[in-house]
Design a protein around this motif. Structure first.
Motif, PDB file in Angstrom:
ATOM      1  N   TRP A  38      78.576 156.337  84.928  1.00 22.97           N
ATOM      2  CA  TRP A  38      77.437 156.943  84.228  1.00 22.97           C
ATOM      3  C   TRP A  38      77.216 156.353  82.842  1.00 22.97           C
ATOM      4  O   TRP A  38      76.083 156.289  82.363  1.00 22.97           O
ATOM      5  CB  TRP A  38      77.558 158.460  84.160  1.00 22.97           C
ATOM      6  N   VAL A  39      78.274 155.890  82.192  1.00 27.79           N
ATOM      7  CA  VAL A  39      78.118 155.301  80.858  1.00 27.79           C
ATOM      8  C   VAL A  39      77.349 153.968  80.963  1.00 27.79           C
ATOM      9  O   VAL A  39      76.470 153.688  80.142  1.00 27.79           O
ATOM     10  CB  VAL A  39      79.495 155.093  80.182  1.00 27.79           C
ATOM     11  N   LEU A  40      77.664 153.187  81.974  1.00 24.12           N
ATOM     12  CA  LEU A  40      76.945 151.934  82.177  1.00 24.12           C
ATOM     13  C   LEU A  40      75.490 152.192  82.564  1.00 24.12           C
ATOM     14  O   LEU A  40      74.585 151.462  82.141  1.00 24.12           O
ATOM     15  CB  LEU A  40      77.629 151.088  83.249  1.00 24.12           C
ATOM     16  N   GLN A  41      75.265 153.232  83.368  1.00 25.64           N
ATOM     17  CA  GLN A  41      73.890 153.594  83.725  1.00 25.64           C
ATOM     18  C   GLN A  41      73.098 153.974  82.479  1.00 25.64           C
ATOM     19  O   GLN A  41      71.955 153.537  82.298  1.00 25.64           O
ATOM     20  CB  GLN A  41      73.874 154.773  84.701  1.00 25.64           C
ATOM     21  N   LEU A  42      73.703 154.783  81.639  1.00 27.65           N
ATOM     22  CA  LEU A  42      73.041 155.205  80.408  1.00 27.65           C
ATOM     23  C   LEU A  42      72.706 154.000  79.535  1.00 27.65           C
ATOM     24  O   LEU A  42      71.585 153.869  79.045  1.00 27.65           O
ATOM     25  CB  LEU A  42      73.939 156.182  79.642  1.00 27.65           C
ATOM     26  N   ALA A  43      73.659 153.094  79.367  1.00 29.50           N
ATOM     27  CA  ALA A  43      73.424 151.899  78.554  1.00 29.50           C
ATOM     28  C   ALA A  43      72.315 151.045  79.159  1.00 29.50           C
ATOM     29  O   ALA A  43      71.431 150.564  78.441  1.00 29.50           O
ATOM     30  CB  ALA A  43      74.713 151.087  78.431  1.00 29.50           C
ATOM     31  N   PHE A  44      72.336 150.870  80.476  1.00 31.06           N
ATOM     32  CA  PHE A  44      71.316 150.066  81.140  1.00 31.06           C
ATOM     33  C   PHE A  44      69.926 150.654  80.910  1.00 31.06           C
ATOM     34  O   PHE A  44      68.993 149.943  80.526  1.00 31.06           O
ATOM     35  CB  PHE A  44      71.597 149.979  82.641  1.00 31.06           C
ATOM     36  N   LEU A  46      68.887 152.796  78.629  1.00 29.40           N
ATOM     37  CA  LEU A  46      68.494 152.758  77.216  1.00 29.40           C
ATOM     38  C   LEU A  46      68.027 151.370  76.811  1.00 29.40           C
ATOM     39  O   LEU A  46      66.980 151.211  76.178  1.00 29.40           O
ATOM     40  CB  LEU A  46      69.643 153.211  76.322  1.00 29.40           C
ATOM     41  N   ILE A  47      68.805 150.372  77.192  1.00 33.05           N
ATOM     42  CA  ILE A  47      68.430 148.999  76.837  1.00 33.05           C
ATOM     43  C   ILE A  47      67.152 148.596  77.564  1.00 33.05           C
ATOM     44  O   ILE A  47      66.236 148.033  76.963  1.00 33.05           O
ATOM     45  CB  ILE A  47      69.589 148.025  77.150  1.00 33.05           C
ATOM     46  N   ALA A  48      67.078 148.881  78.839  1.00 30.02           N
ATOM     47  CA  ALA A  48      65.901 148.489  79.625  1.00 30.02           C
ATOM     48  C   ALA A  48      64.650 149.217  79.153  1.00 30.02           C
ATOM     49  O   ALA A  48      63.579 148.624  79.064  1.00 30.02           O
ATOM     50  CB  ALA A  48      66.151 148.774  81.105  1.00 30.02           C
ATOM     51  N   GLY A  49      64.773 150.482  78.865  1.00 26.64           N
ATOM     52  CA  GLY A  49      63.599 151.265  78.493  1.00 26.64           C
ATOM     53  C   GLY A  49      63.144 151.067  77.074  1.00 26.64           C
ATOM     54  O   GLY A  49      61.956 150.895  76.816  1.00 26.64           O
ATOM     55  N   ILE A  50      64.073 151.063  76.150  1.00 25.87           N
ATOM     56  CA  ILE A  50      63.690 150.991  74.744  1.00 25.87           C
ATOM     57  C   ILE A  50      63.546 149.546  74.279  1.00 25.87           C
ATOM     58  O   ILE A  50      62.492 149.157  73.783  1.00 25.87           O
ATOM     59  CB  ILE A  50      64.718 151.736  73.862  1.00 25.87           C
ATOM     60  N   TRP A  52      63.593 146.435  75.924  1.00 25.41           N
ATOM     61  CA  TRP A  52      62.700 145.502  76.588  1.00 25.41           C
ATOM     62  C   TRP A  52      61.260 145.980  76.542  1.00 25.41           C
ATOM     63  O   TRP A  52      60.373 145.254  76.132  1.00 25.41           O
ATOM     64  CB  TRP A  52      63.114 145.304  78.047  1.00 25.41           C
ATOM     65  N   LEU A  53      61.029 147.189  76.953  1.00 29.79           N
ATOM     66  CA  LEU A  53      59.652 147.648  77.100  1.00 29.79           C
ATOM     67  C   LEU A  53      58.960 147.879  75.768  1.00 29.79           C
ATOM     68  O   LEU A  53      57.806 147.523  75.591  1.00 29.79           O
ATOM     69  CB  LEU A  53      59.632 148.933  77.939  1.00 29.79           C
ATOM     70  N   TRP A  54      59.635 148.453  74.812  1.00 35.35           N
ATOM     71  CA  TRP A  54      58.977 148.779  73.547  1.00 35.35           C
ATOM     72  C   TRP A  54      58.981 147.610  72.581  1.00 35.35           C
ATOM     73  O   TRP A  54      57.955 147.192  72.071  1.00 35.35           O
ATOM     74  CB  TRP A  54      59.617 149.994  72.891  1.00 35.35           C
ATOM     75  N   VAL A  55      60.143 147.070  72.301  1.00 36.96           N
ATOM     76  CA  VAL A  55      60.269 146.064  71.247  1.00 36.96           C
ATOM     77  C   VAL A  55      59.556 144.762  71.605  1.00 36.96           C
ATOM     78  O   VAL A  55      58.844 144.204  70.783  1.00 36.96           O
ATOM     79  CB  VAL A  55      61.751 145.791  70.926  1.00 36.96           C
ATOM     80  N   LEU A  56      59.721 144.290  72.802  1.00 34.09           N
ATOM     81  CA  LEU A  56      59.153 142.979  73.123  1.00 34.09           C
ATOM     82  C   LEU A  56      57.662 143.038  73.446  1.00 34.09           C
ATOM     83  O   LEU A  56      56.846 142.656  72.623  1.00 34.09           O
ATOM     84  CB  LEU A  56      59.958 142.323  74.245  1.00 34.09           C
ATOM     85  N   PRO A  57      57.235 143.502  74.612  1.00 32.70           N
ATOM     86  CA  PRO A  57      55.802 143.396  74.893  1.00 32.70           C
ATOM     87  C   PRO A  57      54.940 144.479  74.266  1.00 32.70           C
ATOM     88  O   PRO A  57      53.808 144.210  73.868  1.00 32.70           O
ATOM     89  CB  PRO A  57      55.718 143.461  76.413  1.00 32.70           C
ATOM     90  N   MET A  58      55.420 145.696  74.167  1.00 30.73           N
ATOM     91  CA  MET A  58      54.551 146.781  73.701  1.00 30.73           C
ATOM     92  C   MET A  58      54.191 146.651  72.223  1.00 30.73           C
ATOM     93  O   MET A  58      53.056 146.900  71.836  1.00 30.73           O
ATOM     94  CB  MET A  58      55.187 148.152  73.954  1.00 30.73           C
ATOM     95  N   ARG A  59      55.147 146.289  71.406  1.00 29.54           N
ATOM     96  CA  ARG A  59      54.852 146.156  69.982  1.00 29.54           C
ATOM     97  C   ARG A  59      53.783 145.083  69.766  1.00 29.54           C
ATOM     98  O   ARG A  59      52.840 145.272  69.007  1.00 29.54           O
ATOM     99  CB  ARG A  59      56.110 145.805  69.193  1.00 29.54           C
ATOM    100  N   ARG A  60      53.932 143.973  70.454  1.00 28.64           N
ATOM    101  CA  ARG A  60      52.946 142.897  70.315  1.00 28.64           C
ATOM    102  C   ARG A  60      51.586 143.306  70.878  1.00 28.64           C
ATOM    103  O   ARG A  60      50.554 142.969  70.324  1.00 28.64           O
ATOM    104  CB  ARG A  60      53.449 141.640  71.009  1.00 28.64           C
TER     105      ARG A  60
END
Length: 71
Positions: A38-44, A46-50, A52-60
């Motif tokens: 579950w810890v790896l799932q949580l990390a995955f 969080l990283i995938a959702g916040i 990748w999705l927000w910082v890279l394409p959404m901000r631009r």
């Protein structure tokens, strides 16, 4: 008063398409990720959702919708 631009409706549609594609990709990975601790799932997710999705394409995309320039 500022005239509305075509960038905002196009940007909103592009965001909806990106979110849909991302949701499908994450759903397709769920059988693999579901077997992890579950810890790896949580990390995955969080990283995938916040990160990748927000910082890279959404901000631009949001910046482009407002200013007309990619940042």
């Amino acid at each position: 008063m500022n005239e509305p631009t075509w960038r905002k409706p196009v940007g909103v549609l592009a965001i909806l398409v990106m979110l849909t594609l991302w949701a499908v990709a994450v759903a397709m990975l769920s059988p693999v990720v579901g077997g992890w601790h579950w810890v790896l799932q949580l990390a995955f997710y969080l990283i995938a959702g916040i990160a990748w999705l927000w910082v890279l394409p959404m901000r631009r995309m949001l910046s482009w919708m407002e200013t007309g320039r990619w940042r």
